[in-house]
Structure formats: structure tokens, C-alpha cells
Design a protein around this motif. Structure first.
Motif, PDB file in Angstrom:
ATOM      1  N   ILE A 104      -6.646   3.284  14.436  1.00 17.25           N
ATOM      2  CA  ILE A 104      -6.714   2.675  15.773  1.00 17.25           C
ATOM      3  C   ILE A 104      -7.926   1.752  15.877  1.00 17.25           C
ATOM      4  O   ILE A 104      -7.835   0.641  16.408  1.00 17.25           O
ATOM      5  CB  ILE A 104      -6.761   3.774  16.861  1.00 17.25           C
ATOM      6  N   LEU A 105      -9.062   2.208  15.342  1.00 14.54           N
ATOM      7  CA  LEU A 105     -10.281   1.399  15.412  1.00 14.54           C
ATOM      8  C   LEU A 105     -10.226   0.185  14.487  1.00 14.54           C
ATOM      9  O   LEU A 105     -11.073  -0.696  14.575  1.00 14.54           O
ATOM     10  CB  LEU A 105     -11.503   2.264  15.076  1.00 14.54           C
ATOM     11  N   THR A 106      -9.247   0.121  13.617  1.00 16.16           N
ATOM     12  CA  THR A 106      -9.011  -1.073  12.807  1.00 16.16           C
ATOM     13  C   THR A 106      -7.990  -1.979  13.490  1.00 16.16           C
ATOM     14  O   THR A 106      -8.141  -3.207  13.477  1.00 16.16           O
ATOM     15  CB  THR A 106      -8.498  -0.684  11.411  1.00 16.16           C
ATOM     16  N   ALA A 107      -6.967  -1.396  14.100  1.00 17.85           N
ATOM     17  CA  ALA A 107      -5.898  -2.179  14.712  1.00 17.85           C
ATOM     18  C   ALA A 107      -6.367  -2.929  15.965  1.00 17.85           C
ATOM     19  O   ALA A 107      -5.951  -4.073  16.184  1.00 17.85           O
ATOM     20  CB  ALA A 107      -4.730  -1.264  15.060  1.00 17.85           C
ATOM     21  N   ILE A 108      -7.228  -2.314  16.758  1.00 14.10           N
ATOM     22  CA  ILE A 108      -7.677  -2.967  17.996  1.00 14.10           C
ATOM     23  C   ILE A 108      -8.449  -4.248  17.714  1.00 14.10           C
ATOM     24  O   ILE A 108      -8.138  -5.299  18.302  1.00 14.10           O
ATOM     25  CB  ILE A 108      -8.471  -1.978  18.882  1.00 14.10           C
ATOM     26  N   PRO A 109      -9.457  -4.259  16.836  1.00 17.10           N
ATOM     27  CA  PRO A 109     -10.127  -5.529  16.538  1.00 17.10           C
ATOM     28  C   PRO A 109      -9.181  -6.570  15.922  1.00 17.10           C
ATOM     29  O   PRO A 109      -9.303  -7.771  16.202  1.00 17.10           O
ATOM     30  CB  PRO A 109     -11.228  -5.144  15.546  1.00 17.10           C
ATOM     31  N   PHE A 110      -8.228  -6.130  15.090  1.00 17.68           N
ATOM     32  CA  PHE A 110      -7.245  -7.057  14.540  1.00 17.68           C
ATOM     33  C   PHE A 110      -6.454  -7.717  15.655  1.00 17.68           C
ATOM     34  O   PHE A 110      -6.263  -8.938  15.662  1.00 17.68           O
ATOM     35  CB  PHE A 110      -6.323  -6.298  13.580  1.00 17.68           C
ATOM     36  N   TRP A 111      -6.027  -6.923  16.626  1.00 21.23           N
ATOM     37  CA  TRP A 111      -5.283  -7.448  17.774  1.00 21.23           C
ATOM     38  C   TRP A 111      -6.158  -8.410  18.589  1.00 21.23           C
ATOM     39  O   TRP A 111      -5.687  -9.461  19.029  1.00 21.23           O
ATOM     40  CB  TRP A 111      -4.798  -6.285  18.636  1.00 21.23           C
ATOM     41  N   THR A 134     -15.981 -11.861  21.111  1.00 23.17           N
ATOM     42  CA  THR A 134     -15.083 -11.181  20.173  1.00 23.17           C
ATOM     43  C   THR A 134     -15.881 -10.531  19.051  1.00 23.17           C
ATOM     44  O   THR A 134     -15.630  -9.379  18.688  1.00 23.17           O
ATOM     45  CB  THR A 134     -14.059 -12.176  19.588  1.00 23.17           C
ATOM     46  N   ALA A 135     -16.853 -11.249  18.510  1.00 27.87           N
ATOM     47  CA  ALA A 135     -17.676 -10.709  17.421  1.00 27.87           C
ATOM     48  C   ALA A 135     -18.467  -9.486  17.882  1.00 27.87           C
ATOM     49  O   ALA A 135     -18.574  -8.497  17.144  1.00 27.87           O
ATOM     50  CB  ALA A 135     -18.616 -11.783  16.893  1.00 27.87           C
ATOM     51  N   LEU A 136     -19.004  -9.513  19.084  1.00 30.12           N
ATOM     52  CA  LEU A 136     -19.764  -8.369  19.592  1.00 30.12           C
ATOM     53  C   LEU A 136     -18.867  -7.148  19.818  1.00 30.12           C
ATOM     54  O   LEU A 136     -19.264  -6.027  19.521  1.00 30.12           O
ATOM     55  CB  LEU A 136     -20.495  -8.745  20.884  1.00 30.12           C
ATOM     56  N   VAL A 137     -17.659  -7.377  20.324  1.00 26.89           N
ATOM     57  CA  VAL A 137     -16.722  -6.262  20.532  1.00 26.89           C
ATOM     58  C   VAL A 137     -16.305  -5.674  19.185  1.00 26.89           C
ATOM     59  O   VAL A 137     -16.252  -4.446  19.015  1.00 26.89           O
ATOM     60  CB  VAL A 137     -15.493  -6.726  21.357  1.00 26.89           C
ATOM     61  N   ILE A 138     -16.040  -6.538  18.207  1.00 25.33           N
ATOM     62  CA  ILE A 138     -15.678  -6.054  16.869  1.00 25.33           C
ATOM     63  C   ILE A 138     -16.840  -5.283  16.256  1.00 25.33           C
ATOM     64  O   ILE A 138     -16.637  -4.243  15.613  1.00 25.33           O
ATOM     65  CB  ILE A 138     -15.242  -7.228  15.968  1.00 25.33           C
ATOM     66  N   LEU A 139     -18.054  -5.751  16.455  1.00 29.21           N
ATOM     67  CA  LEU A 139     -19.237  -5.040  15.958  1.00 29.21           C
ATOM     68  C   LEU A 139     -19.334  -3.649  16.593  1.00 29.21           C
ATOM     69  O   LEU A 139     -19.641  -2.672  15.908  1.00 29.21           O
ATOM     70  CB  LEU A 139     -20.499  -5.846  16.236  1.00 29.21           C
ATOM     71  N   ALA A 140     -19.051  -3.557  17.887  1.00 29.26           N
ATOM     72  CA  ALA A 140     -19.078  -2.255  18.565  1.00 29.26           C
ATOM     73  C   ALA A 140     -18.009  -1.318  17.980  1.00 29.26           C
ATOM     74  O   ALA A 140     -18.281  -0.133  17.740  1.00 29.26           O
ATOM     75  CB  ALA A 140     -18.863  -2.441  20.063  1.00 29.26           C
ATOM     76  N   VAL A 179      -8.521 -10.340  17.619  1.00 27.82           N
ATOM     77  CA  VAL A 179      -8.666 -11.629  16.933  1.00 27.82           C
ATOM     78  C   VAL A 179      -7.338 -12.384  16.910  1.00 27.82           C
ATOM     79  O   VAL A 179      -7.297 -13.586  17.188  1.00 27.82           O
ATOM     80  CB  VAL A 179      -9.202 -11.415  15.499  1.00 27.82           C
ATOM     81  N   MET A 180      -6.258 -11.706  16.574  1.00 25.91           N
ATOM     82  CA  MET A 180      -4.971 -12.389  16.421  1.00 25.91           C
ATOM     83  C   MET A 180      -4.438 -12.939  17.742  1.00 25.91           C
ATOM     84  O   MET A 180      -3.825 -14.007  17.767  1.00 25.91           O
ATOM     85  CB  MET A 180      -3.939 -11.449  15.797  1.00 25.91           C
ATOM     86  N   ASP A 181      -4.648 -12.221  18.841  1.00 25.52           N
ATOM     87  CA  ASP A 181      -4.154 -12.686  20.143  1.00 25.52           C
ATOM     88  C   ASP A 181      -5.194 -13.471  20.925  1.00 25.52           C
ATOM     89  O   ASP A 181      -4.947 -13.851  22.066  1.00 25.52           O
ATOM     90  CB  ASP A 181      -3.669 -11.500  20.980  1.00 25.52           C
ATOM     91  N   ARG A 182      -6.361 -13.682  20.331  1.00 20.39           N
ATOM     92  CA  ARG A 182      -7.459 -14.434  20.987  1.00 20.39           C
ATOM     93  C   ARG A 182      -7.668 -13.929  22.413  1.00 20.39           C
ATOM     94  O   ARG A 182      -7.597 -14.685  23.382  1.00 20.39           O
ATOM     95  CB  ARG A 182      -7.184 -15.922  20.968  1.00 20.39           C
TER      96      ARG A 182
END
Length: 139
Positions: free
Chosen positions: A47-54, A67-73, A56-59
Motif C-alpha cells: 500500500i505504501l508503494t502503490a499510493i506514491p505511484f498513484w 509530490t516529492a515531500l509526500v513521497i518522502l513522507a 505521480v501517475m495521476d498528477r
């Protein structure tokens, strides 16, 4: 005679000073995971991998910095999930030495990353711009 006594002590049949026999346990304080804990860790990691992927892909966010800060979190949370569910580290494992080693490693990583980013930023902003005309005049 000495080698016979050493064999008895080494095999656990001699007197150890601990009351003899097999008094020690192989439990080093770190818990071993159950199937349920591994499945829970795997699901959380997925789940913690799929959410950042989503994200980025859906902008989802207009700003790439947000986006980078949320992915870092999410990455930090995923590190914690891996430490707890897969490495089985807590404050009690091996009398706290694992946690101390982890904290030391994190401090070194933060110093290295922040120092590298700081140096690259200042190199980029303090370098003199050179044109092709300036390059031709160099020795």
C-alpha cells in the motif's frame, strides 16, 4: 583427562557455573515474526508503494515539490514498517543496541545527504556562468 573435561563442558553436560545443564536460551531479545506479521508487513509495504505511484501517475498535486515531500513522507513510514515487521527491531531487541545502531546510522545518513545537497546547491548557485566565448580564451 583435561580434554575429557573440556568435551563435557563444551557439550553442555559439565558444570558451567550457571547451575549446570542447559540454562541459556537462544533468545537474543529479538522476536521472530509470525506468518500474520509478515503478511501484515507485506500488505502495508504494498500500500505504501502503490499510493506514491498513484500520486505521480495521476498528477494529484500541481506542484512537483509537494509530490516529492509526500513521497518522502511515505518513504519514511515504509522504512518504519520494514524495521518493525521484517527486521523485528524495537527498543528491547539486544538490550537496545540495535536501536542505538539504527539511530547512529540515521544520523550519518541525514548528515551525508543534507551536506551533499547543501554543497551541490551552493556549487550550482556560486559557479560563474561561462559562455563559449570564455571557453575559447582559456589556456
Amino acid at each position: 583427562m583435561s580434554s575429557h573435561m573440556d568435551n563435557l563442558v563444551d557439550s553442555g553436560h559439565g558444570h558451567h557455573g550457571h547451575g549446570g545443564g542447559h540454562d541459556h536460551h537462544d533468545d537474543d531479545g529479538a522476536g521472530h515474526g509470525t506468518l500474520k506479521s509478515y503478511v501484515t508487513g507485506f500488505i502495508l509495504a504494498a500500500i505504501l508503494t502503490a499510493i506514491p505511484f498513484w500520486l505521480v501517475m495521476d498528477r494529484v498535486f500541481a506542484s512537483s515539490r509537494t509530490t516529492a515531500l509526500v513521497i518522502l513522507a511515505f518513504a519514511v513510514v515504509q522504512i518504519v514498517v520494514h524495521i518493525i515487521y521484517f527486521l523485528h527491531m524495537d527498543t528491547k531487541s539486544e538490550s537496545g543496541w540495535n536501536m542505538l545502531a539504527l539511530i547512529f546510522t540515521l544520523v550519518l545518513v541525514v548528515i551525508t545527504l543534507s551536506g551533499s545537497i547543501w554543497i551541490m546547491y551552493h556549487l550550482n548557485s556560486n559557479m560563474m556562468p561561462m559562455s563559449t566565448h570564455d571557453m575559447r580564451n582559456m589556456p
